[in-house]
Design an enzyme around this catalytic site. Structure first.
Site, PDB file in Angstrom:
ATOM      1  N   TYR A 142      45.884  44.374  65.496  1.00 13.80           N
ATOM      2  CA  TYR A 142      46.137  44.955  66.500  1.00 13.80           C
ATOM      3  C   TYR A 142      46.150  46.423  66.515  1.00 13.80           C
ATOM      4  O   TYR A 142      46.071  47.387  67.493  1.00 13.80           O
ATOM      5  CB  TYR A 142      47.167  44.220  67.664  1.00 13.80           C
ATOM      6  CG  TYR A 142      47.018  43.183  68.310  1.00 13.80           C
ATOM      7  CD1 TYR A 142      45.642  42.450  68.053  1.00 13.80           C
ATOM      8  CD2 TYR A 142      47.942  42.296  68.766  1.00 13.80           C
ATOM      9  CE1 TYR A 142      45.431  41.113  68.566  1.00 13.80           C
ATOM     10  CE2 TYR A 142      47.743  41.094  69.400  1.00 13.80           C
ATOM     11  CZ  TYR A 142      46.510  40.581  69.131  1.00 13.80           C
ATOM     12  OH  TYR A 142      46.290  39.309  69.657  1.00 13.80           O
ATOM     13  N   LYS A 189      46.526  32.312  56.675  1.00 15.13           N
ATOM     14  CA  LYS A 189      45.298  31.795  56.310  1.00 15.13           C
ATOM     15  C   LYS A 189      44.898  32.451  54.903  1.00 15.13           C
ATOM     16  O   LYS A 189      44.142  33.002  54.573  1.00 15.13           O
ATOM     17  CB  LYS A 189      44.229  32.314  57.457  1.00 15.13           C
ATOM     18  CG  LYS A 189      42.963  31.984  57.429  1.00 15.13           C
ATOM     19  CD  LYS A 189      42.831  30.507  57.937  1.00 15.13           C
ATOM     20  CE  LYS A 189      41.457  29.968  57.490  1.00 15.13           C
ATOM     21  NZ  LYS A 189      41.181  28.462  58.043  1.00 15.13           N
ATOM     22  N   ASP A 221      45.003  27.348  61.155  1.00 18.12           N
ATOM     23  CA  ASP A 221      44.127  26.372  62.112  1.00 18.12           C
ATOM     24  C   ASP A 221      44.758  24.977  62.142  1.00 18.12           C
ATOM     25  O   ASP A 221      44.846  24.451  63.232  1.00 18.12           O
ATOM     26  CB  ASP A 221      42.625  26.091  61.445  1.00 18.12           C
ATOM     27  CG  ASP A 221      42.855  26.265  59.716  1.00 18.12           C
ATOM     28  OD1 ASP A 221      43.629  26.549  59.328  1.00 18.12           O
ATOM     29  OD2 ASP A 221      41.485  26.146  59.340  1.00 18.12           O
ATOM     30  N   ASP A 245      50.365  35.431  68.688  1.00 16.96           N
ATOM     31  CA  ASP A 245      49.924  35.574  70.042  1.00 16.96           C
ATOM     32  C   ASP A 245      49.280  34.503  70.618  1.00 16.96           C
ATOM     33  O   ASP A 245      49.556  33.915  71.584  1.00 16.96           O
ATOM     34  CB  ASP A 245      48.985  37.017  69.981  1.00 16.96           C
ATOM     35  CG  ASP A 245      48.607  37.335  71.431  1.00 16.96           C
ATOM     36  OD1 ASP A 245      49.179  37.069  72.361  1.00 16.96           O
ATOM     37  OD2 ASP A 245      47.777  38.240  71.598  1.00 16.96           O
ATOM     38  N   ASP A 249      50.737  30.850  73.340  1.00 19.50           N
ATOM     39  CA  ASP A 249      50.168  30.633  74.363  1.00 19.50           C
ATOM     40  C   ASP A 249      50.067  29.175  74.450  1.00 19.50           C
ATOM     41  O   ASP A 249      50.128  28.480  75.430  1.00 19.50           O
ATOM     42  CB  ASP A 249      48.900  31.283  74.789  1.00 19.50           C
ATOM     43  CG  ASP A 249      49.032  32.639  75.405  1.00 19.50           C
ATOM     44  OD1 ASP A 249      50.265  33.196  75.400  1.00 19.50           O
ATOM     45  OD2 ASP A 249      47.984  33.047  76.118  1.00 19.50           O
TER      46      ASP A 249
HETATM   47  C1  LIG Z   1      47.794  43.089  74.602  1.00 18.94           C
HETATM   48  C2  LIG Z   1      48.378  41.816  73.908  1.00 18.94           C
HETATM   49  C3  LIG Z   1      48.515  41.981  72.552  1.00 18.94           C
HETATM   50  C4  LIG Z   1      49.247  41.163  74.619  1.00 18.94           C
HETATM   51  C5  LIG Z   1      49.622  39.846  74.374  1.00 18.94           C
HETATM   52  O1  LIG Z   1      48.859  38.854  74.465  1.00 18.94           O
HETATM   53  C6  LIG Z   1      50.906  39.274  74.083  1.00 18.94           C
HETATM   54  O2  LIG Z   1      51.690  40.180  73.506  1.00 18.94           O
HETATM   55  O3  LIG Z   1      51.071  38.353  74.005  1.00 18.94           O
HETATM   56 MG   LIG Z   2      49.525  37.017  74.571  1.00 20.61          MG
END
Ligand SMILES: CC(C)CC(=O)C(=O)O
Ligand SMILES: [Mg+2]
Ligand SMILES: NC(=O)C1=CN([C@@H]2O[C@H](COP(=O)(O)OP(=O)(O)OC[C@H]3O[C@@H](n4cnc5c(N)ncnc54)[C@H](O)[C@@H]3O)[C@@H](O)[C@H]2O)C=CC1
Length: 352
Positions: A142, A189, A221, A245, A249
């Site tokens: 990032y 990885k 993975d 990240d 999720d």
């Molecule tokens: C812009 C992303 C790096 C933001 C994101 O998905 C997060 O921090 O969870």
């Molecule tokens: Mg995120």
């Protein structure tokens, strides 16, 4: 105690979920005799529209002057749908994390007893899940060099990590493992990526300093699979920015909704508390988003930034009660009554 908190609501559902976290924080402060001074500041698309940039200097100064920062979310479809936009809300988020030195993002994943059967995963797989990701937040792909070449026909993003960046994150992971079940999983990885091999080598060296901690090394993975298959087998997981990240999720599915999972972004200078979700623009302005991830981020703030454990526990207790009593937003209502975002916030503030 006087608590000076910078308040960055951001975009989409950001302002709506932040409003509820403010109500609940004010209620817990009143109950325990604290005074909160909130200082709002612009970030994301809201800041681009107002002053042309997503993380203005004034916002940075407000964050640095505060004892802690409470953040909602940023991002809007008009930027997502325009790949050529040069100034983007997400740049503000990344700039903010870098400028505030927030290198460690603590993302717990846990279940709520009253929601176990709302997860798409089977009860016996997820019951008792209590794990925590430590996601590196100011390095990796990032923040690497990116660009276009070959007449705009080729694009590249680069992932770079220094040993020092890996080590400071890994040390936090070892320290956290010592406080918990002394199990640490390094997610990488390393069979392909040189940065992952640096991660693995650095963590292996640190193992000698933490003989009590049992360390495992797993490829990202396979972790993506085992995380939903046997979440109970994990405790503390350390990983780089991109992997953390994505995996967090995924892990939110275990709890039952993306709208439930909080986080703390820690650095040397200050700390910031934010839900793991984004600005969920489809829900913006409708008063339907789940505010609990942000409310629980405020609980992490009381605990981590101010050392106020009873206050954090009080917030978690009232959140558990709201879930048990069915005071939930539509993501958790499953055909039952869906409360509005603001109604959930009011209920929590009243019942704390
Ligand atoms: C812009 C992303 C790096 C933001 C994101 O998905 C997060 O921090 O969870
Ligand atoms: Mg995120
Ligand atoms: N930290 C941040 O500010 C982040 C910002 N973003 C930005 O947010 C925008 C939307 O991104 P998406 O990929 O759609 O991610 P998102 O996290 O905003 O939403 C994904 C899905 O999760 C669920 N969800 C998220 N928050 C919820 C809540 N509070 N209550 C109930 N359900 C919730 C919804 O089903 C939603 O469709 C983009 O502009 C993106 O760049 C994305 C992730 C993090």
């Amino acid at each position: 105690m006087k608590l000076n908190i910078a308040l960055l609501a951001g975009d989409g559902i950001g302002p709506e979920v932040i409003d509820q976290a403010v109500k609940v924080s004010d209620a817990v402060a009143a109950k325990f005799g604290h005074e909160i001074s909130w200082t709002p500041a612009l970030t994301g698309a809201a800041a681009i529209d107002a002053v042309g940039e997503p993380y203005p200097d004034e916002t940075h100064e407000i964050c640095m002057a505060a004892d802690a920062v409470l953040f909602g979310a940023i991002g809007l479809p008009r930027f997502d749908n325009d790949p050529s936009a040069k100034v983007r809300p997400e740049q503000g988020l990344l700039k903010m994390r870098k400028a505030l030195g927030l290198f460690a993002n603590v993302r717990p994943t846990f279940t709520f007893p009253s929601l176990i059967d709302k997860s798409p995963l089977k009860r016996e797989r997820i019951e008792g899940t209590d794990l925590v990701f430590l996601r590196e937040l100011t390095g990796g792909i990032y923040f690497g060099k990116r660009g276009r070449e070959d007449n705009d026909n080729t694009a590249y993003d680069t992932c770079t990590y220094t040993r020092a960046e890996v080590e400071r994150l890994a040390r936090k992971g070892f320290d956290m493992a010592l406080q918990r079940s002394k199990k640490l999983c390094c997610v990488d990885k390393a069979n392909v990526l040189e940065t992952s091999r640096l991660w693995r080598e650095t963590v292996q060296r640190l193992e000698k300093e933490y003989p009590e901690v049992e360390v495992s090394y797993e490829l990202v993975d396979a972790v993506a699979m085992r995380l939903v298959q046997w979440p109970n087998s994990y405790d503390v997981l350390i990983t780089e920015n991109l992997f953390g990240d994505i995996l967090t999720d995924e892990a939110s599915v275990i709890s039952g909704s993306m709208g439930l999972m909080p986080s703390a972004s820690l650095g040397e200078k200050t700390s910031l508390f934010e839900p793991i979700h984004g600005s969920y623009p489809q829900a913006a302005g409708k008063d339907i988003a789940n505010p609990l991830a942000t409310v629980l981020s405020a609980a992490m703030m009381f605990e981590t930034a101010f050392g106020l454990q009873d206050e954090a526990d009080a917030i978690r207790a009232v959140v558990n009660r709201s879930l048990a009593e069915g005071v939930v937003t539509e993501d958790l209502a499953e055909g039952g009554k869906a409360y509005k975002t603001s109604e959930v916030g009011d209920w929590l503030a009243k019942n704390i």
